[in-house]
Design a protein around this motif. Structure first.
Motif, PDB file in Angstrom:
ATOM      1  N   UNK A  12       0.831  -1.203   0.000  1.00 13.62           N
ATOM      2  CA  UNK A  12       0.000   0.000   0.000  1.00 13.62           C
ATOM      3  C   UNK A  12       0.871   1.259   0.000  1.00 13.62           C
ATOM      4  N   UNK A  13       1.684   1.390   1.052  1.00 12.12           N
ATOM      5  CA  UNK A  13       2.337   2.673   1.319  1.00 12.12           C
ATOM      6  C   UNK A  13       3.617   2.868   0.492  1.00 12.12           C
ATOM      7  N   UNK A  14       4.339   1.757   0.282  1.00 10.24           N
ATOM      8  CA  UNK A  14       5.592   1.887  -0.480  1.00 10.24           C
ATOM      9  C   UNK A  14       5.307   1.995  -1.972  1.00 10.24           C
ATOM     10  N   UNK A  23       0.456   7.949  -3.495  1.00  9.92           N
ATOM     11  CA  UNK A  23      -0.721   8.661  -2.978  1.00  9.92           C
ATOM     12  C   UNK A  23      -1.423   7.892  -1.851  1.00  9.92           C
ATOM     13  N   UNK A  24      -0.703   6.946  -1.218  1.00  6.88           N
ATOM     14  CA  UNK A  24      -1.267   6.290  -0.023  1.00  6.88           C
ATOM     15  C   UNK A  24      -0.288   6.474   1.134  1.00  6.88           C
ATOM     16  N   UNK A  25      -0.809   6.957   2.256  1.00  4.89           N
ATOM     17  CA  UNK A  25       0.034   7.131   3.447  1.00  4.89           C
ATOM     18  C   UNK A  25      -0.609   6.372   4.602  1.00  4.89           C
ATOM     19  N   UNK A  26       0.179   6.121   5.647  1.00  2.41           N
ATOM     20  CA  UNK A  26      -0.344   5.353   6.777  1.00  2.41           C
ATOM     21  C   UNK A  26      -0.574   6.212   8.006  1.00  2.41           C
ATOM     22  N   UNK A  27      -1.434   5.723   8.907  1.00  2.00           N
ATOM     23  CA  UNK A  27      -1.574   6.357  10.227  1.00  2.00           C
ATOM     24  C   UNK A  27      -1.694   5.251  11.278  1.00  2.00           C
ATOM     25  N   UNK A  28      -1.687   5.662  12.527  1.00  2.00           N
ATOM     26  CA  UNK A  28      -1.922   4.723  13.621  1.00  2.00           C
ATOM     27  C   UNK A  28      -2.805   5.451  14.633  1.00  2.00           C
ATOM     28  N   UNK A  29      -4.096   5.268  14.540  1.00  2.00           N
ATOM     29  CA  UNK A  29      -5.010   6.016  15.416  1.00  2.00           C
ATOM     30  C   UNK A  29      -5.310   5.204  16.679  1.00  2.00           C
ATOM     31  N   UNK A  79      -7.638   0.123   4.362  1.00  2.00           N
ATOM     32  CA  UNK A  79      -7.207   1.287   3.580  1.00  2.00           C
ATOM     33  C   UNK A  79      -8.460   1.949   3.028  1.00  2.00           C
ATOM     34  N   UNK A  80      -8.579   3.248   3.298  1.00  2.00           N
ATOM     35  CA  UNK A  80      -9.701   4.016   2.744  1.00  2.00           C
ATOM     36  C   UNK A  80      -9.135   4.879   1.636  1.00  2.00           C
ATOM     37  N   UNK A  81      -9.726   4.739   0.441  1.00  2.00           N
ATOM     38  CA  UNK A  81      -9.235   5.454  -0.734  1.00  2.00           C
ATOM     39  C   UNK A  81     -10.273   6.508  -1.107  1.00  2.00           C
ATOM     40  N   UNK A  82      -9.883   7.777  -1.004  1.00  2.00           N
ATOM     41  CA  UNK A  82     -10.823   8.900  -1.199  1.00  2.00           C
ATOM     42  C   UNK A  82     -10.796   9.335  -2.657  1.00  2.00           C
ATOM     43  N   UNK A  83     -11.964   9.393  -3.270  1.00  2.00           N
ATOM     44  CA  UNK A  83     -12.028   9.661  -4.724  1.00  2.00           C
ATOM     45  C   UNK A  83     -13.102  10.705  -5.033  1.00  2.00           C
TER      46      UNK A  83
END
Ligand code: GAP
Length: 516
Positions: free
Chosen positions: A55-57, A61-67, A269-273
């Protein structure tokens, strides 16, 4: 051997070899909660890395978080989980056992599917090469009868689920003569809704305590951070936010080992479009996620898509990726087109705008979302189920022999190589340790000098180590060792200096990622 027996053996193998333990085992365990052992945690970490890097590598246009796991309770009101994250449950009055009504019916329907597949397999072995499967499926009376029953039940079930009609679900169970597997009776209670979220209290005094939930999915942590990430990362649509983390559900039916747990981990992964493009992106992610699974080499025919007929109220398309587990095809991952539902709900409940300003269109709007959601534990189960083999190695002279081997993809294997001195003396252990000291910065290595070399090979096969390096009396003379390949059991003599390159080439994640 029956598939259920293989599954039982797989479960004990996971325990015996330090992959998965029952949680709180010395206190007789806690239902549907498991701990990962010394090899399990390595495999789990490798699965997570494969997902994260894919996903991230691979996507700029995909980044990670840790909520956080705890979130403001209104989030779960906005998302619909407080009111609608329910399962329909039913109790058997004799055994006092509780079941999910929908699962009882689905399992009953699966029996018709099994019957059809058994007929097909019988005919295939009877007719051999001349077998015309499509013709057989469309004309055989037993198959047609099973299919007719399946279709009728399926139509009724889909309608009951669509309308959340609990009385009808109960009636289907009665009409289908479904009996409790424990008591064998059909003495059922009414069907009731049961909320799956775990609640607890936050705060120091009981009057001031706030009722909070353990998150049942990681996705909401992404939605509520959508603008934080978009603004601080200067992201433009389309873009994605990925997250790996724990989720909790008070599952009623918790069976099949780590398939359905009360505490588990998700990779979402949430992909915003842009609105209007979501169904194209839905197809894109469906295909990419299937490729991710199939790149592991467990056989294309062991996967299938299952398109949802009953869409959640917020979705305009949804599909599961199913894997053929020893207990049948089951969901491993969901791909959902969630429209703008979640962001709009949070906008309404928080009073804060959740909009993206699109410089090309010179307007602000709430993006649409495609979600990919996979359980780490379910993926773990897929990997170990696909890799577990019991092999008969009876010799030509009839001497019996066998082995259990985990044919894990090399990148996922917890231990990449074991270094084994042929004997515990004459300097061979020291040479072995030196090899490990050189390689331990690159690979997870294991040293083993106990028991015969044959027993040590079997031990490494059982934990899935792809390479065994044997140091013998020739090693001090010419600095060569033997490398034994787990799957073929072939051995090769190679210079010690080549070990790193040979192994690095084979255990590299790059090769897997290149297939995507
Ligand atoms: N955010 C969407 C969501 O949570 P879901 O279909 O409920 O969707 C997604 O869950 C994935 O999470 C499933 O495909 C499965 O792999 C995993 N999962 C869900 N419930 C689980 C459980 N009780 N135990 C283990 N894994 C679970």
């Amino acid at each position: 051997m029956a598939q259920e027996d293989i599954f039982k053996k797989l479960v004990s193998h996971c325990k015996e070899y330090g992959y998965v333990f029952q949680s709180s085992e010395i206190y007789d365990g806690l239902g549907a909660v498991y701990d990962y052992g010394q090899y399990g945690v390595e495999l789990k970490n490798n699965i997570k890395k494969y997902w994260w890097d894919s996903m991230v590598l691979l996507h700029e246009n995909i980044v990670g978080i840790d909520s956080a796991i705890f979130m403001h309770p209104t989030i779960w009101k906005a998302s619909g989980h407080v009111d609608a994250f329910n399962d329909p449950l039913i109790d058997n009055k004799d055994s006092k056992k509780r079941y999910r009504a929908d699962v009882l019916i689905e399992e009953h329907m699966a029996k018709y599917e099994d019957k059809i597949e058994k007929e097909v397999e019988k005919a295939r072995s009877r007719f051999g090469e001349s077998f015309d499967e499509p013709l057989f499926r469309s004309t055989n009376p037993k198959i047609l009868e099973a299919k007719e029953k399946y279709d009728a039940l399926h139509t009724r079930f889909a309608a009951a689920m669509q309308n959340s009609d609990l009385n009808e679900l109960r009636q289907i169970i009665i009409d289908s003569e479904i009996a409790c597997p424990i008591s064998g009776t059909r003495n059922w209670t009414e069907v009731r809704q049961f909320n799956l979220m775990f609640a607890t209290e936050m705060g120091s005094t009981s009057e001031g305590a706030l009722k909070v939930y353990l998150r049942p999915e990681t996705a909401q942590g992404i939605f509520v951070n959508f603008l934080n990430v978009q603004k601080t990362g200067r992201m433009r649509l389309p873009f994605g936010i990925a997250q790996i983390g724990k989720a909790f559900r008070n599952e009623i039916v918790a069976r099949q080992f780590i398939f359905r747990m009360r505490e588990f981990e998700q990779m979402e992964m949430q992909f915003f479009v842009q609105p209007g493009t979501e169904l194209d992106w839905f197809e894109h992610w469906k295909n990419l996620r299937m490729k991710w699974h199939q790149a592991l080499g467990f056989g294309e025919s062991n996967y299938r898509f299952h398109d949802h007929e009953k869409l959640a109220h917020y979705a305009n398309a949804a599909a599961d990726i199913e894997y053929r587990f020893p207990f049948g095809f089951k969901e491993v991952e969901g791909i959902h087109s969630r429209t703008d539902f979640d962001l709009k709900q949070h906008q309404e409940y928080s009073g804060k705008k959740m909009q993206f300003f699109d410089p090309e269109r010179n307007e602000s709007y709430v993006p649409y979302v495609i979600e990919t959601s996979i359980g780490v534990d379910r993926m773990f189960l897929q990997v170990v189920s696909a890799s577990y083999y019991e092999e008969d190695l009876t010799k030509e002279d009839g001497t019996p022999d066998s082995r259990v081997v985990l044919r894990l993809p090399a990148f996922l294997a917890p231990v990449k190589l074991a270094v084994l001195p042929l004997v515990k003396k004459d300097g061979l252990p020291e040479i072995s340790r030196k090899i490990i000291d050189e390689l331990k910065f690159d690979f997870n290595c294991q040293y083993d000098e106990k028991d015969s070399i044959g027993k040590r090979y079997r031990r490494q096969d059982a934990i899935g180590t792809p390479y065994c390096i044997t140091v013998d009396y020739q090693t001090p003379e010419d600095q060569t060792v033997t490398i034994r390949y787990r799957d073929s059991m072939e051995q090769e003599r190679i210079p010690v200096t080549r070990l790193r390159d040979i192994i690095a080439d084979k255990v590299n994640l790059r090769e897997l990622l290149r297939k995507l």
